[in-house]
Design a protein around this motif. Sequence first.
Motif, PDB file in Angstrom:
ATOM      1  N   LEU A   1       0.716  18.495  19.275  1.00  0.00           N
ATOM      2  CA  LEU A   1      -0.613  18.902  18.833  1.00  0.00           C
ATOM      3  C   LEU A   1      -1.034  20.286  19.306  1.00  0.00           C
ATOM      4  CD1 LEU A   1      -2.647  15.582  19.186  1.00  0.00           C
ATOM      5  CD2 LEU A   1      -1.369  16.464  17.222  1.00  0.00           C
ATOM      6  N   THR A   2      -0.176  20.959  20.045  1.00  0.00           N
ATOM      7  CA  THR A   2      -0.550  22.291  20.557  1.00  0.00           C
ATOM      8  C   THR A   2       0.364  23.378  20.003  1.00  0.00           C
ATOM      9  OG1 THR A   2       0.791  21.859  22.541  1.00  0.00           O
ATOM     10  CG2 THR A   2      -1.568  21.396  22.688  1.00  0.00           C
ATOM     11  N   ARG A   3       0.870  23.163  18.784  1.00  0.00           N
ATOM     12  CA  ARG A   3       1.727  24.173  18.151  1.00  0.00           C
ATOM     13  C   ARG A   3       1.216  24.490  16.753  1.00  0.00           C
ATOM     14  NH1 ARG A   3       7.857  22.133  19.123  1.00  0.00           N
ATOM     15  NH2 ARG A   3       7.049  20.433  17.863  1.00  0.00           N
TER      16      ARG A   3
ATOM     17  N   ARG B   1      -8.299  20.986  12.138  1.00  0.00           N
ATOM     18  CA  ARG B   1      -8.921  21.500  13.369  1.00  0.00           C
ATOM     19  C   ARG B   1      -7.889  22.129  14.298  1.00  0.00           C
ATOM     20  NH1 ARG B   1     -11.755  16.548  13.324  1.00  0.00           N
ATOM     21  NH2 ARG B   1     -10.561  15.773  15.102  1.00  0.00           N
ATOM     22  N   LEU B   2      -6.669  21.596  14.289  1.00  0.00           N
ATOM     23  CA  LEU B   2      -5.632  22.070  15.196  1.00  0.00           C
ATOM     24  C   LEU B   2      -4.749  23.146  14.577  1.00  0.00           C
ATOM     25  CD1 LEU B   2      -4.565  18.603  16.661  1.00  0.00           C
ATOM     26  CD2 LEU B   2      -6.043  20.309  17.726  1.00  0.00           C
TER      27      LEU B   2
ATOM     28  N   LEU C   1       2.235  10.733  26.254  1.00  0.00           N
ATOM     29  CA  LEU C   1       1.261  11.806  26.379  1.00  0.00           C
ATOM     30  C   LEU C   1       1.931  13.170  26.230  1.00  0.00           C
ATOM     31  CD1 LEU C   1      -1.632  12.688  26.947  1.00  0.00           C
ATOM     32  CD2 LEU C   1      -1.121  12.584  29.391  1.00  0.00           C
ATOM     33  N   GLY C   2       3.118  13.314  26.818  1.00  0.00           N
ATOM     34  CA  GLY C   2       3.843  14.577  26.699  1.00  0.00           C
ATOM     35  C   GLY C   2       4.196  14.900  25.255  1.00  0.00           C
TER      36      GLY C   2
ATOM     37  N   GLY D   1      11.340  23.105  14.693  1.00  0.00           N
ATOM     38  CA  GLY D   1      10.687  23.639  15.871  1.00  0.00           C
ATOM     39  C   GLY D   1       9.181  23.786  15.777  1.00  0.00           C
ATOM     40  N   ARG D   2       8.581  23.316  14.690  1.00  0.00           N
ATOM     41  CA  ARG D   2       7.129  23.369  14.586  1.00  0.00           C
ATOM     42  C   ARG D   2       6.603  21.989  14.200  1.00  0.00           C
ATOM     43  NH1 ARG D   2       4.858  25.742   8.937  1.00  0.00           N
ATOM     44  NH2 ARG D   2       6.295  24.707   7.513  1.00  0.00           N
ATOM     45  N   THR D   3       5.304  21.807  14.350  1.00  0.00           N
ATOM     46  CA  THR D   3       4.685  20.514  14.080  1.00  0.00           C
ATOM     47  C   THR D   3       4.160  20.457  12.654  1.00  0.00           C
ATOM     48  OG1 THR D   3       4.050  20.250  16.398  1.00  0.00           O
ATOM     49  CG2 THR D   3       2.869  18.916  14.795  1.00  0.00           C
TER      50      THR D   3
END
Length: 275
Positions: free
Chosen positions: A50-52, A154-155, A43-44, A124-126
């Motif tokens: 997904l939050t970058r 969407r993200l 989950l982490g 360092g990015r997704t």
Amino acid sequence: QVGFAGSRVRPADADPAAYTAEAQVAAGAADALVGPEELRDTLGRWLRLLTRPSTAPVPPPPPLGATDLPATGWEAVGRARSPRRPRAAAYLDACLTDRVTVSGDRCGGTDPEGMLCGFGEQGGRTVAYAAQTGTATRPAGYRTAARLVRLADRLGIPVLTLVDTPGAANDAEAERQGAGAAIADLFGAVAAARTPVTTLVVGEGGSGGALALAAPGNTWATPDSYFSVIAPELAAAILKRPPEEAESTADRLRVRPQDLAELGVIRGVVDTPPA
């Protein structure tokens, strides 16, 4: 158990195995099975990836195979079909770390052998990725890729697609599974994406099954690839030419990477040798 119908309302003769988590993963309704001891870390990782969001496109990866250009169209086809050529997994390993997998089309199917989808880290990015593996891609593979592209959009996560297929699967089962609609849906997802999409043709780029993954205006090719609306052998057959004319047909189709760049089909050929 995981399912739409609870145990008290499903038919009495229903196969109980269909309502297990394992069955849902196999049917493409869930992405993975995770043991209780792995839930926290899993989950982490997902939350971190997904939050970058990022607005910069993914740079096309450098070639892992040949760096010189093919002399003829038929040579380009031969290079792309070589079993020694690096495949999608090698490119993903070289440019992304900490990858997590997206699996299943949420319509009852998976294509783990033909399409690799997920998220990974680069500098360092997704980055989201949808990568063909060199086989004929199944309808479930196209639907999974479309789901991946829409989720990334969407993200606000940039997408990298790797093209490598002789063409979409065209057997009877693929027709029954809606091959045409699945390919068209992926075309629409890529074309409508607001997040940057970068495409690298790393092997065979055959027919609409390859074109569906190609980013408008940001598609690149490696020196050991080709990209065409149809394979030379099939083009020769449609033109009622004998099989031995497939080689000359490849030249007429202008499938070499440098031809594609000259025609404006791709932005350019990546030619930086691997470190």
